[in-house]
Scaffold this motif. Structure first.
Motif, PDB file in Angstrom:
ATOM      1  N   LEU A 124       0.928  -1.124   0.106  1.00  0.00           N
ATOM      2  CA  LEU A 124      -0.179   0.033   0.241  1.00  0.00           C
ATOM      3  C   LEU A 124       1.055   1.346   0.043  1.00  0.00           C
ATOM      4  O   LEU A 124       0.637   2.222  -0.652  1.00  0.00           O
ATOM      5  CB  LEU A 124      -1.165   0.024   1.267  1.00  0.00           C
ATOM      6  CG  LEU A 124      -1.855  -1.078   1.161  1.00  0.00           C
ATOM      7  CD1 LEU A 124      -3.052  -0.797   2.305  1.00  0.00           C
ATOM      8  CD2 LEU A 124      -2.860  -1.023   0.126  1.00  0.00           C
ATOM      9  N   THR A 125       1.990   1.192   0.846  1.00  0.00           N
ATOM     10  CA  THR A 125       2.699   2.407   0.932  1.00  0.00           C
ATOM     11  C   THR A 125       3.432   2.546  -0.750  1.00  0.00           C
ATOM     12  O   THR A 125       3.705   3.606  -0.999  1.00  0.00           O
ATOM     13  CB  THR A 125       3.876   2.215   1.861  1.00  0.00           C
ATOM     14  OG1 THR A 125       4.718   0.919   1.636  1.00  0.00           O
ATOM     15  CG2 THR A 125       3.257   2.281   3.267  1.00  0.00           C
ATOM     16  N   TRP A 126       3.797   1.544  -1.270  1.00  0.00           N
ATOM     17  CA  TRP A 126       4.397   1.379  -2.689  1.00  0.00           C
ATOM     18  C   TRP A 126       3.517   2.096  -3.573  1.00  0.00           C
ATOM     19  O   TRP A 126       3.812   2.937  -4.507  1.00  0.00           O
ATOM     20  CB  TRP A 126       4.908   0.068  -2.993  1.00  0.00           C
ATOM     21  CG  TRP A 126       4.997  -0.064  -4.448  1.00  0.00           C
ATOM     22  CD1 TRP A 126       6.137   0.448  -5.103  1.00  0.00           C
ATOM     23  CD2 TRP A 126       4.517  -0.777  -5.428  1.00  0.00           C
ATOM     24  NE1 TRP A 126       6.097   0.263  -6.337  1.00  0.00           N
ATOM     25  CE2 TRP A 126       5.112  -0.617  -6.727  1.00  0.00           C
ATOM     26  CE3 TRP A 126       3.258  -1.429  -5.585  1.00  0.00           C
ATOM     27  CZ2 TRP A 126       4.860  -1.133  -7.928  1.00  0.00           C
ATOM     28  CZ3 TRP A 126       2.948  -1.981  -6.451  1.00  0.00           C
ATOM     29  CH2 TRP A 126       3.457  -1.826  -7.743  1.00  0.00           C
ATOM     30  N   LEU A 127       2.150   1.674  -3.601  1.00  0.00           N
ATOM     31  CA  LEU A 127       0.900   2.240  -4.308  1.00  0.00           C
ATOM     32  C   LEU A 127       0.789   3.837  -4.004  1.00  0.00           C
ATOM     33  O   LEU A 127       0.695   4.460  -4.940  1.00  0.00           O
ATOM     34  CB  LEU A 127      -0.312   1.391  -4.241  1.00  0.00           C
ATOM     35  CG  LEU A 127      -0.325   0.020  -4.549  1.00  0.00           C
ATOM     36  CD1 LEU A 127      -1.436  -0.769  -4.214  1.00  0.00           C
ATOM     37  CD2 LEU A 127      -0.119   0.164  -6.290  1.00  0.00           C
ATOM     38  N   PHE A 132       1.162   9.260  -7.977  1.00  0.00           N
ATOM     39  CA  PHE A 132       1.258  10.589  -8.848  1.00  0.00           C
ATOM     40  C   PHE A 132       1.711  10.115 -10.148  1.00  0.00           C
ATOM     41  O   PHE A 132       1.024  10.617 -11.102  1.00  0.00           O
ATOM     42  CB  PHE A 132       2.259  11.740  -8.248  1.00  0.00           C
ATOM     43  CG  PHE A 132       2.180  12.745  -9.010  1.00  0.00           C
ATOM     44  CD1 PHE A 132       1.012  13.859  -9.300  1.00  0.00           C
ATOM     45  CD2 PHE A 132       3.387  13.073  -9.781  1.00  0.00           C
ATOM     46  CE1 PHE A 132       1.251  14.827  -9.967  1.00  0.00           C
ATOM     47  CE2 PHE A 132       3.372  14.216 -10.520  1.00  0.00           C
ATOM     48  CZ  PHE A 132       2.188  15.122 -10.612  1.00  0.00           C
ATOM     49  N   SER A 133       2.521   9.254 -10.566  1.00  0.00           N
ATOM     50  CA  SER A 133       2.902   8.509 -11.682  1.00  0.00           C
ATOM     51  C   SER A 133       1.643   8.078 -12.222  1.00  0.00           C
ATOM     52  O   SER A 133       1.456   8.187 -13.688  1.00  0.00           O
ATOM     53  CB  SER A 133       3.904   7.572 -11.758  1.00  0.00           C
ATOM     54  OG  SER A 133       4.975   8.407 -11.246  1.00  0.00           O
ATOM     55  N   VAL A 134       0.812   7.222 -11.552  1.00  0.00           N
ATOM     56  CA  VAL A 134      -0.253   6.643 -12.124  1.00  0.00           C
ATOM     57  C   VAL A 134      -1.261   7.580 -12.697  1.00  0.00           C
ATOM     58  O   VAL A 134      -1.759   7.534 -13.757  1.00  0.00           O
ATOM     59  CB  VAL A 134      -0.972   5.576 -10.952  1.00  0.00           C
ATOM     60  CG1 VAL A 134      -2.110   5.114 -11.489  1.00  0.00           C
ATOM     61  CG2 VAL A 134       0.092   4.627 -10.793  1.00  0.00           C
ATOM     62  N   TYR A 135      -1.248   8.750 -11.846  1.00  0.00           N
ATOM     63  CA  TYR A 135      -2.271   9.607 -12.282  1.00  0.00           C
ATOM     64  C   TYR A 135      -1.775  10.433 -13.494  1.00  0.00           C
ATOM     65  O   TYR A 135      -2.651  10.385 -14.434  1.00  0.00           O
ATOM     66  CB  TYR A 135      -2.501  10.730 -11.383  1.00  0.00           C
ATOM     67  CG  TYR A 135      -3.131  12.126 -11.532  1.00  0.00           C
ATOM     68  CD1 TYR A 135      -4.490  12.187 -11.621  1.00  0.00           C
ATOM     69  CD2 TYR A 135      -2.264  13.209 -11.750  1.00  0.00           C
ATOM     70  CE1 TYR A 135      -5.146  13.303 -11.968  1.00  0.00           C
ATOM     71  CE2 TYR A 135      -3.084  14.539 -12.041  1.00  0.00           C
ATOM     72  CZ  TYR A 135      -4.370  14.582 -12.181  1.00  0.00           C
ATOM     73  OH  TYR A 135      -4.777  15.717 -12.612  1.00  0.00           O
ATOM     74  N   ILE A 139      -4.078   7.994 -18.558  1.00  0.00           N
ATOM     75  CA  ILE A 139      -4.727   8.379 -19.670  1.00  0.00           C
ATOM     76  C   ILE A 139      -3.937   8.239 -20.947  1.00  0.00           C
ATOM     77  O   ILE A 139      -4.316   7.510 -21.970  1.00  0.00           O
ATOM     78  CB  ILE A 139      -5.220   9.679 -19.737  1.00  0.00           C
ATOM     79  CG1 ILE A 139      -6.306   9.879 -18.573  1.00  0.00           C
ATOM     80  CG2 ILE A 139      -5.824  10.339 -21.101  1.00  0.00           C
ATOM     81  CD1 ILE A 139      -7.560   8.961 -18.715  1.00  0.00           C
ATOM     82  N   PRO A 140      -2.620   8.656 -21.087  1.00  0.00           N
ATOM     83  CA  PRO A 140      -1.865   8.322 -22.257  1.00  0.00           C
ATOM     84  C   PRO A 140      -1.359   6.835 -22.391  1.00  0.00           C
ATOM     85  O   PRO A 140      -1.598   6.314 -23.451  1.00  0.00           O
ATOM     86  CB  PRO A 140      -0.367   9.033 -21.844  1.00  0.00           C
ATOM     87  CG  PRO A 140      -0.859  10.027 -20.641  1.00  0.00           C
ATOM     88  CD  PRO A 140      -1.768   9.476 -20.109  1.00  0.00           C
ATOM     89  N   VAL A 175       4.888   0.866 -15.682  1.00  0.00           N
ATOM     90  CA  VAL A 175       5.298   1.767 -16.072  1.00  0.00           C
ATOM     91  C   VAL A 175       5.624   3.281 -15.139  1.00  0.00           C
ATOM     92  O   VAL A 175       6.453   3.798 -15.007  1.00  0.00           O
ATOM     93  CB  VAL A 175       4.496   2.622 -17.489  1.00  0.00           C
ATOM     94  CG1 VAL A 175       5.319   3.810 -17.904  1.00  0.00           C
ATOM     95  CG2 VAL A 175       4.473   1.453 -18.562  1.00  0.00           C
ATOM     96  N   SER A 176       4.499   3.350 -14.137  1.00  0.00           N
ATOM     97  CA  SER A 176       4.352   4.136 -13.212  1.00  0.00           C
ATOM     98  C   SER A 176       5.605   3.885 -12.276  1.00  0.00           C
ATOM     99  O   SER A 176       6.285   4.766 -11.631  1.00  0.00           O
ATOM    100  CB  SER A 176       3.221   4.372 -12.442  1.00  0.00           C
ATOM    101  OG  SER A 176       2.059   4.678 -13.466  1.00  0.00           O
TER     102      SER A 176
END
Length: 229
Positions: A124-127, A132-135, A139-140, A175-176
């Motif tokens: 959970l801390t890793w997620l 922010f990278s996921v955010y 979409i791209p 990728v994130s």
């Protein structure tokens, strides 16, 4: 001292000017609907209100009123504006989907705040670290994956939708993770180095240490001894 005061005033005016320009641009020149952008900003600054209330810089009643207003406004704004062509811009199926997702996000924040003093599993801390990278990338990456996997299957194909979603989430998380370690963390370290360099070059911006009054040590009186002639 007048110089630091003038410098701080100029910095504040510049920050307000840049913030105002940014708000105008995201409101009038953004692809997302204005109400969605403003609710995101409102939620963000509500987090600042919670932080100040937690550290005693703001009363609990004003903080609760402010956060309550943001929650209610976010739930109602979908009912008022999320219709017709706007649905293509908010990526939601209707105003109920918008309102439920918004309230669910606030509920998740509330649970995290209540459990802030507890230890969380590392996953959970890793997620949270790569969130922010996921955010930024979801979409791209969705646009890049759709030509390869096709659009998500229809609701009747449950297994197909589950498989499509699993592949998409796996790519986004992988990728994130790379972006967090190769881009985000190096940029954070660079920012800290730049900040330290600026602080070393501008010592006048630091508050001056209070002057310690000089103390004079009086000589101790000589002990009177027996006088010899």
């Amino acid at each position: 001292m007048p110089l630091p005061t003038a410098r701080f005033t100029l910095t504040g005016v510049g920050a307000l000017l840049l913030g105002g320009i940014g708000l105008v641009l995201v409101t009038l020149n953004g692809r997302a609907p204005a109400f969605e952008t403003w609710m995101i900003f409102s939620t963000m600054f509500a987090g600042t209100v919670v932080h100040r209330a937690q550290h005693g810089q703001l009363g609990r009643v004003p903080a609760l009123l402010a956060c309550g207003f943001v929650v209610v406004a976010g739930a109602l704004v979908g009912r008022l504006h999320n219709h017709g062509k706007v649905l293509d811009l908010t990526w939601s199926a209707g105003w109920k989907a918008w309102s439920v997702a918004y309230l669910a996000a606030w509920a998740l924040f509330a649970v995290g705040f209540l459990l802030r003093r507890r230890r969380f599993p590392k996953v959970l801390t890793w997620l949270g670290a790569i969130s922010f990278s996921v955010y930024l990338l979801h979409i791209p990456l969705l646009r890049a994956i759709e030509p390869l996997l096709g659009i998500p299957p229809q609701p009747s194909s449950t297994l197909g939708r589950i498989a499509w979603t699993a592949v998409f989430l796996g790519v986004v998380v992988a990728v994130s993770h790379l972006m967090y370690h190769l881009v985000e963390m190096p940029m954070q370290r660079m920012g800290r180095r730049v900040q330290k360099a600026v602080e070393r070059r501008r010592p006048a911006d630091r508050p001056a240490a209070p002057a310690v009054p000089a103390t004079t040590t009086e000589p101790e009186p000589a002990l009177a001894g027996p006088r010899s002639d």
